[in-house]
Enzyme design. Structure first.
Site, mmCIF file in Angstrom:
data_model
loop_
_atom_site.group_PDB
_atom_site.id
_atom_site.type_symbol
_atom_site.label_atom_id
_atom_site.label_comp_id
_atom_site.label_asym_id
_atom_site.label_seq_id
_atom_site.Cartn_x
_atom_site.Cartn_y
_atom_site.Cartn_z
ATOM 1 N N TYR A 163 0.830 -1.202 0.000
ATOM 2 C CA TYR A 163 0.000 0.000 0.000
ATOM 3 C C TYR A 163 0.869 1.258 0.000
ATOM 4 C CZ TYR A 163 -3.830 -3.167 1.343
ATOM 5 O OH TYR A 163 -4.767 -4.186 1.397
ATOM 6 N N HIS B 88 -0.273 -11.798 1.917
ATOM 7 C CA HIS B 88 -1.134 -10.903 1.135
ATOM 8 C C HIS B 88 -1.555 -11.557 -0.186
ATOM 9 C CE1 HIS B 88 -1.809 -6.424 -0.153
ATOM 10 N NE2 HIS B 88 -2.876 -7.179 -0.308
#
Length: 222
Positions: free
Chosen positions: A54, A108
């Site tokens: 991110y 992830h």
């Protein structure tokens, strides 16, 4: 997680990154810390979800919340596919978040469910990091129903973060039902998210506590 990126999307991403760079530089030169995050804590939010992928999210959280670390729960993620990159990601996350530990560390959206003895060493790296006190809970996120179900059935993960969306109602419902039957912990995420069945708060048991903030619900063993 789309199959392709259109020229329009590429242009929007580049422009967003350009503007973000200008803002970040200005903030650093003038000692500005993002106040939106601080306001969230003051308003009662205690759970913050981020990831190595991110952009500068971890850095912003670290700058804004370093002074209140013990009052919040931080979840971050790694897309590492090797032990070396896993260790590097975790080291970077801890540094940027300005903390000695991560409450929930998650794989992830991997293409498979990491397990002990699978040859990658990834799950073993998770266990070692937990033994060292660098992470407190092991989790996984996924957008694939088969991988999510496998993670639930494995009993290896303390949290599962999976999209609960009206756009994926049938798959999400099946995964949710399996999670409940296997006594797993589920974090719903994605646009349009709503609990598909009864509210999570009604499914609490004595040995679990609920952490909730802005549409993300997490079960953590007590």
């Amino acid at each position: 997680y789309g199959d392709s990126v259109t020229p329009a999307m590429e242009g929007a991403i580049r422009e967003t990154e350009r503007r973000r760079g200008i803002q970040d530089q200005y903030n650093k030169e003038h000692g500005i810390i993002p106040k939106t995050i601080v306001k969230k804590v003051d308003g009662g939010m205690t759970f913050f979800d981020t990831a190595r992928a991110y952009t500068d999210s971890e850095e912003k959280i670290g700058e804004a919340l370093g002074d209140v670390r013990e009052k919040i729960i931080i979840s971050t993620k790694t897309m590492a596919t090797t032990v070396e990159s896993f260790c590097a990601d975790l080291k970077t996350s801890l540094s940027l978040l300005k903390t000695d530990y991560v409450d929930i560390y998650q794989f992830h959206n991997p293409s498979f469910c990491p397990k002990p003895g699978d040859g990658t060493g990834l799950y073993e790296a998770m266990l070692e990091a937990k033994e060292q006190g660098k992470i407190r809970h092991i989790g996984i996120t996924n957008h694939r129903a088969d991988v999510a179900r496998e993670a639930v059935l494995s009993g290896l993960y303390e949290t599962l973060q999976f999209p609960f969306s009206y756009l994926a109602f049938i798959i999400g419902s099946k995964t949710s039902a399996r999670s409940e039957s296997e006594n797993d912990f589920t974090n719903p995420l994605s646009p349009f998210e709503k609990p598909i069945s009864k509210p999570f708060s009604e499914r609490l048991t004595e040995n679990r506590r609920l952490v909730s903030s802005d549409g993300v619900v997490t079960y953590i063993p007590t």
